[in-house]
Enzyme design. Sequence first.
Site: not given
Ligand code: NAI
Ligand SMILES: CCCCC/C=C\C=C\C(=O)C/C=C\C/C=C\CCCC(=O)O
Length: 469
Positions: A43, A179, A183
């Site tokens: 996802q 977190y 990153k």
């Molecule tokens: N959603 C956001 O605002 C942001 C997300 N990211 C990064 O993007 C990447 C993907 O996150 P999203 O798609 O947002 O999250 P999501 O929660 O929608 O998808 C993450 C997927 O990774 C899988 N997953 C979790 N733990 C796992 C493991 N141990 N082994 C294999 N699969 C695993 C989950 O089952 C899920 O399908 C992450 O590294 C996250 O830190 C970076 C910036 C912003």
């Molecule tokens: C320069 C400032 C850095 C800001 C970081 C911006 C985005 C990061 C996104 C992620 O990687 C997502 C991870 C965590 C989000 C954490 C908290 C969001 C809080 C949302 C809420 O409490 O409603």
Amino acid sequence: MNHRFREQSDNQHTLRPSRTPPGLSTKIMALIGKVALVTGAGQGLGKGFSDILLKNGAKVALLDINENIGENTRADFGKGYGEDRVCFFTCDVASVEQLEDAFQKTIERFGRINIMSNNAGILNETNWEKMVAVNLNAVIRGTYLALQHMKKDTGGEGGVIVNTASLAGLGFLLTVPVYTATKHGVVGFTRAVAGASEESGYGVRINALCPGLVKTALLDSTSERHGQFAHLSHLSKEVVKKCGILEVPVVAEGFLQLVMDEGKNGAVMKITHEDAFQKTIERFGRIHIMSNNAGIMDETNWEKMVAINLNAVIQGTYLALQHMKKDTGGEGGVIVNIASMAGLAPFLIFPVYAAAKHAVVGFSRSVADASMMSGYGVRINTLCPTAVSTPLLGAVADEKKNGPFSHLFNLIGDTAKLRKIEVPAVAEGFLQLVTDEDKNGAVMVVKEEGCSYVDFPKEFMLDLKAHIP
Ligand SMILES: NC(=O)C1=CN([C@@H]2O[C@H](COP(=O)(O)OP(=O)(O)OC[C@H]3O[C@@H](n4cnc5c(N)ncnc54)[C@H](O)[C@@H]3O)[C@@H](O)[C@H]2O)C=CC1
Ligand SMILES: CCCCC/C=C\C=C\C(=O)C/C=C\C/C=C\CCCC(=O)O
């Protein structure tokens, strides 16, 4: 909407600077027949990355810890792109054995690996040891395993690795210090190992992707996972409000760039959409007029079209309101959203284009009333031109962009036969919507005959005020 892909260039901190001059793209990697492995692919971003790779001809091994969502995603992609081009393996990336096993199975299935996306990640400040294991250790392990399979000095074909970091890998969020650390770790590791790979002649590029907040499940119930600094969550919410939330397809476009651009190694790409607003304010001090005009016509790639033609218009409107509205110190202003005649009438070869444009009309009229009733001092109007002589219309005759109803193109036969108006006529209408202070929630049509306002039938009005006590 101005989504920004920016490469971070910070060479004074690079111990071994890349030999590739930053910003110079030399060659584009063709993806047809290439094999990709994507973690966390069930996802969110991983699914978006897999989708764009498949769309561009690659075969993809999807890895996810969640068997259900992984299997569903595989079934969807199998139907859309062919069962022979996609497979799914249940894998917890934090387990060395399971990750090694998934590499092995991918090779058995597809014969090679050319692209690796270390994307799986979690947000859990309480169980932070697990978060370090998934967000950082598994990215390191995934990179090393991919290098082992791809590097040219031991018979590999070369390739590319993209590690998903975050904007939190460059800045910080107070509620999620661990977190943030993971990153930052991904960014530092990626830059260093990219230089090492290049110096070693491995033929493997390694880049990092740093999106701001993205609309995925990771952002659900974050406050429960904030750990000991949960009491500061109002500060995170401020960041969220300021940054806005990106859509997955926008981030996937940036990912694809890092995969395909052979000139990129050790690149760190930021993806945000606040930059354009911030930079405009830095340059001119304020914003009074916003035109949400960017749009595409591509019925085949309709998710992307909806992201640009609708979601980005909504995002652009909300960001502009935030900057302009008078109740929080703004000076008021006007927003003009560009829809189309296809926002008012059926458009048979382009039903999704029509849907997005209808939605722009509905959204703009609703938010115009809401803005007025909230005393924001911001007018919001919609412009609906008929066919205009611009390159966008090329899509009508482009089979690749026609989607499932391309056979109806015979009804038009030749785009040259379409009746079109010229850009200056549309610009005149646009100016009227900007300057006429009496117009809010107006929908203007521009045709060969000139400009006119749509007079919506009264029976289709929701009289909200009648329901407000
Ligand atoms: N959603 C956001 O605002 C942001 C997300 N990211 C990064 O993007 C990447 C993907 O996150 P999203 O798609 O947002 O999250 P999501 O929660 O929608 O998808 C993450 C997927 O990774 C899988 N997953 C979790 N733990 C796992 C493991 N141990 N082994 C294999 N699969 C695993 C989950 O089952 C899920 O399908 C992450 O590294 C996250 O830190 C970076 C910036 C912003
Ligand atoms: C320069 C400032 C850095 C800001 C970081 C911006 C985005 C990061 C996104 C992620 O990687 C997502 C991870 C965590 C989000 C954490 C908290 C969001 C809080 C949302 C809420 O409490 O409603």
